[in-house]
Design a protein around this motif. Structure first.
Motif, PDB file in Angstrom:
ATOM      1  N   PRO A   1      -8.032  -8.219  -1.181  1.00 22.43           N
ATOM      2  CA  PRO A   1      -9.383  -8.311  -0.745  1.00 22.43           C
ATOM      3  C   PRO A   1     -10.383  -9.143  -1.614  1.00 22.43           C
ATOM      4  N   SER A   2     -10.146  -9.049  -3.077  1.00 23.86           N
ATOM      5  CA  SER A   2     -10.835  -9.639  -3.806  1.00 23.86           C
ATOM      6  C   SER A   2      -9.998 -10.494  -4.859  1.00 23.86           C
ATOM      7  N   PRO A   3      -9.884 -11.941  -4.410  1.00 23.30           N
ATOM      8  CA  PRO A   3      -8.971 -12.893  -4.872  1.00 23.30           C
ATOM      9  C   PRO A   3      -9.386 -13.425  -6.412  1.00 23.30           C
ATOM     10  N   THR A   4      -9.891 -12.472  -7.467  1.00 15.94           N
ATOM     11  CA  THR A   4     -10.226 -13.139  -8.552  1.00 15.94           C
ATOM     12  C   THR A   4      -8.758 -13.607  -9.116  1.00 15.94           C
ATOM     13  N   TYR A   5      -9.136 -14.305 -10.188  1.00 17.95           N
ATOM     14  CA  TYR A   5      -7.942 -14.861 -11.191  1.00 17.95           C
ATOM     15  C   TYR A   5      -6.894 -13.604 -11.452  1.00 17.95           C
ATOM     16  N   GLU A   6      -7.596 -12.449 -12.104  1.00 17.05           N
ATOM     17  CA  GLU A   6      -6.849 -11.347 -12.647  1.00 17.05           C
ATOM     18  C   GLU A   6      -6.174 -10.766 -11.499  1.00 17.05           C
ATOM     19  N   ASN A   7      -6.862 -10.314 -10.563  1.00 17.82           N
ATOM     20  CA  ASN A   7      -6.320  -9.694  -9.313  1.00 17.82           C
ATOM     21  C   ASN A   7      -5.272 -10.268  -8.617  1.00 17.82           C
ATOM     22  N   LEU A   8      -5.160 -11.744  -8.596  1.00 17.98           N
ATOM     23  CA  LEU A   8      -4.073 -12.426  -7.889  1.00 17.98           C
ATOM     24  C   LEU A   8      -2.905 -12.799  -8.783  1.00 17.98           C
ATOM     25  N   PHE A   9      -3.051 -13.402 -10.194  1.00 14.43           N
ATOM     26  CA  PHE A   9      -2.187 -13.813 -11.086  1.00 14.43           C
ATOM     27  C   PHE A   9      -1.661 -12.765 -12.077  1.00 14.43           C
TER      28      PHE A   9
END
Length: 773
Positions: free
Chosen positions: A311-319
């Motif tokens: 739901p929150s695609p920040t860099y840390e959340n995604l990668f």
């Protein structure tokens, strides 16, 4: 010819009989939104996109808000994903050669946690066995013998120097600071020639002591190497049997790393040895972390890949990210065991779902995502440290192979206005799965729609819903679309109504059944309107109090009741307004006051220019159109846009030129072209209901009504009170196809009579202007 008017059954809430739907065989399985005709195109596109998964085709699901684009897509993909093989585990292990570059390894499903436990057990076993081995008398006696031999040799050499020194009347004292040379018995005379030694004897003693010290140091270093080699030889003999079972289980996955581990553990034998009883059962933090298994992704017990919604695609959340901890003395530290997975890691081997609007707000993440899809690799970078002082020992993990299919889900504006203009977008997102905003009324769709309503009622309220309530709710769905032969695909709106209806039904007094009825649905819709129509009420209060001038009786020259639609975001409503035209001799043509005051939009201005085209085409064939006309929306302070009032504007102009009054008990809406044909407009429902409200407040006379385009008949779906007034003959709706029909209704005269009067007036204007030239 009798004027055509619409009957109540043609304008009321349509009631779709479920008997027609029942003719379609019902499937036993639960239906989904993708069984609807509105979602069929998207369903087919998604199905094809999933077939192209291995070729790197990613999917953008386009759908209006509340269309179930997210919930339906999730349900669809979760069913599909069960066909894929079980996902793998991923671990990060220490890179002994380059500790800042930890290595990723792929293991079969469930093997990751086994490896983690096996490695811990192996280190504990090594610690225990080595402790016992190196504390055994056989080993300690070997080490003691090697140490004693060196000490004996050094002592013998020192003894020889001591004897030489004593012969010279000197002694050698040893302390922590080194050796010192002392005189044994000082001479009474104090004369130099009476001393038993000469200066070169002292220098010789110093030289011999230096040689002994150097030799002892070198021998000590050599002894340390020998002891270390002995320990490694012994440790190697101890480790190999323990490693043999470990290799049998994991050589096929991490063989090279096990070889490196075996070499490294021999270099760190001392770290496994301790005499501290508190650490006998637990390794020190440093050795535990050095050989730890960072279980990045554990899919134990998962039979098929995940559909991951981030739901929150920040860099840390995604990668993924690298965590830090505070050291005892202050400062921060980290290592490869603190690497954490992101959504791409969790979705690896499966499907990742992202909301388009969230990704659009993070352009740097979008760029990184494109790079990951291009290279098919997941890289973890510390973006948050780019502007701060870097930690020299912070890990830079090696990348992990990426096998994922991405589904972007969003409203049309995000597809067409944001992502579509990115030249790389179509490279990766080659499949568009678009959900239609509505669906045709067919037996199949009625069957699915009714079953969806039944399922949603039980899901959201725990109550069933009766047939009449279903039919009415589907009719209101058509009203939301604004078309009698279509249903709204925004099924989440239906679910909201059902949730509220369940509460209403549960709270109803003296209720013998817990089933949702048509009365519950009507109550919900009424209360919803009441909660959102405050500004509508205030606007109509201004009309009802006389602050806004509006006639609903009589007839006036150059004045007509137009209709407009206003929106407050969560509520739309219609409002009548007076449009007036004043004509005079001149050559200015139609002067749009809204345009001159910059209160009109381009579409409204276009509509006025079309009026000029009609007037010139109709009346300026023999002489120029010699008139001026000031045209305006009276008491308009907020601006005007759209061409839906152009029919009303033309009527006002013709009335002013012909000096023939226009009925004020009939409002009019419609767009007109240069040939006088009436074209459809939007918001027809709200426009009719807006004028009806004004007439109803003042008292229905039976002559009041609204003229609408004939092409808007299918769009008229009115509330019950308006339909009932039409049924009683108290309010009328007149569909028209051209200006002639509208003029006949509003004036009671044939259009040719009005056109003739207009021609006479324009001829008079022309003569007047000719005389002035």
């Amino acid at each position: 010819m009798k004027k055509k008017t619409l009957k109540a059954k043609e304008v009321g809430i349509p009631l779709f009989s479920l008997r027609a739907a029942d003719k379609v065989p019902r499937k036993h399985r639960a239906v989904t939104l993708f069984d609807l005709g509105s979602h069929a195109r998207a369903s087919e596109a998604m199905g094809f996109g999933l077939k192209m998964r291995s070729k790197g085709f990613h999917v953008f699901v386009v759908g209006e808000d509340r269309s179930g684009r997210m919930t339906a897509t999730l349900a669809y993909l979760k069913q599909y994903i069960q066909k894929l093989p079980a996902p793998a585990d991923w671990v990060y292990l220490n890179n002994f050669a380059s500790p800042h570059r930890p290595k990723p390894f792929r293991l079969p499903n469930g093997k990751g946690c086994q490896l983690k436990q096996a490695m811990f057990d192996l280190i504990m076993s090594l610690h225990s066995v080595m402790g016992k081995t190196f504390s055994h008398p056989h080993y300690t006696s070997q080490i003691d013998a090697m140490t004693t031999s060196l000490e004996t040799q050094v002592q013998e050499e020192l003894q020889g120097v001591q004897e030489f020194a004593r012969a010279k009347g000197l002694s050698i004292e040893e302390s922590s600071e080194g050796f010192s040379i002392q005189l044994i018995e000082p001479q009474e005379s104090g004369k130099k020639e009476d001393l038993p030694y000469v200066p070169k004897d002292i220098q010789e003693i110093k030289d011999r002591l230096n040689r002994i010290t150097t030799s002892a140091h070198l021998a000590g270093r050599q002894l340390t190497v020998q002891i270390k080699e002995a320990k490694k030889n012994i440790a190697s003999q101890v480790i190999e049997p323990l490693l043999q079972r470990f290799r049998q289980d994991y050589d096929k996955y991490i063989k090279d790393w096990i070889d490196e581990f075996a070499e490294d553990i021999l270099e760190h034998v001392e770290d496994l040895l301790t005499e501290d009883p508190e650490t006998q059962s637990k390794l020190s933090t440093s050795i535990e972390e050095r050989y730890s298994v960072n279980l990045l992704i554990n899919n134990k017990g998962i039979n098929y890949p995940e559909v991951v919604l981030e739901p929150s695609p920040t860099y840390e959340n995604l990668f993924g990210s690298i965590k830090y901890r505070t050291m005892v003395g202050g400062g921060m530290e980290t290592n490869f065991t603190m690497i954490r997975a992101g959504a791409l890691h969790r979705a690896n081997g499966g499907i990742l779902i992202l909301r388009a609007e969230a990704l659009a707000q993070a352009p740097e993440v979008w760029e990184s995502l494109k790079a990951a899809l291009r290279d098919q690799r997941i890289r973890i970078e510390e973006r948050h440290r780019e502007s701060s002082l870097p930690l020299l020992d912070a890990p830079e993990p090696m990348s992990i192979p990426l096998d994922v299919q991405v589904f972007l889900i969003g409203a049309p504006m995000w597809y067409y206005s944001v992502f579509f203009h990115d030249p790389d977008f179509k490279t990766y997102f080659k499949i568009k799965a678009e959900i239609d905003p509505d669906l045709p009324v067919t037996p199949h769709n009625l069957t699915v729609y009714s079953k969806l309503i039944q399922q949603a009622s039980i899901l959201h309220t725990g109550q069933e819903i009766n047939t009449k309530a279903i039919e009415y709710l589907m009719g209101y769905s058509a009203r939301w679309v604004g078309q009698r032969n279509k249903l709204n695909s925004k099924f989440e709106l239906i679910a909201d109504v059902l949730s509220e209806a369940g509460t209403v039904a549960a709270a109803a007094p003296n209720r013998n059944s817990d089933m949702i009825t048509i009365e519950d649905i009507k109550t919900v819709i009424h209360e919803r309107r009441k909660r959102t129509n405050r500004l509508e009420d205030r606007s109509h209060e201004d009309i009802e109090s006389g602050q806004i001038l509006l006639d609903t009786t009589g007839a006036v020259v150059g004045q007509v009741n137009g209709l407009s639609v206003l929106s407050t975001g969560d509520h739309q409503y219609g409002l009548p307004s007076r449009i007036s035209a004043r004509t005079y001799a001149g050559e200015l043509g139609v002067v749009n006051i809204e345009r001159l005051t910059e209160m009109s939009g381009p579409i409204q201005q276009k509509g006025v220019f079309i009026l000029d085209g009609f007037l010139n085409g109709m009346f300026a064939q023999k002489f120029p159109l010699s008139c001026g006309c000031s045209l305006t929306f009276e008491q308009n302070y907020g601006g005007v846009e759209g061409d839906s009032a152009s029919l009303a504007e033309l009527v006002a102009i013709l009335s002013s030129l012909a000096e023939i009054p226009i009925r004020q008990d009939i409002a009019i809406t419609g767009s007109i072209n240069q040939f006088g044909d009436v074209q459809p407009v939007g918001g027809i429902i709200h426009k009719i209901e807006g004028f009806y409200r004004t007439c109803n407040h003042r008292g229905l006379t039976g002559t009041q009504g609204v003229i609408i385009p004939n092409t808007n008949i299918e769009n008229v779906i009115l509330r019950e009170e308006v339909a009932e007034a039409i049924e009683r003959g108290e309010f009328t709706i007149y569909p028209v196809s051209n200006i002639k029909e509208a003029l006949k209704i509003l004036t009671g005269l044939p259009a040719k009579t009005i056109f003739k009067a207009v021609g006479v007036k324009l001829a008079e204007y022309h003569k007047s202007l000719e005389k002035l030239k």
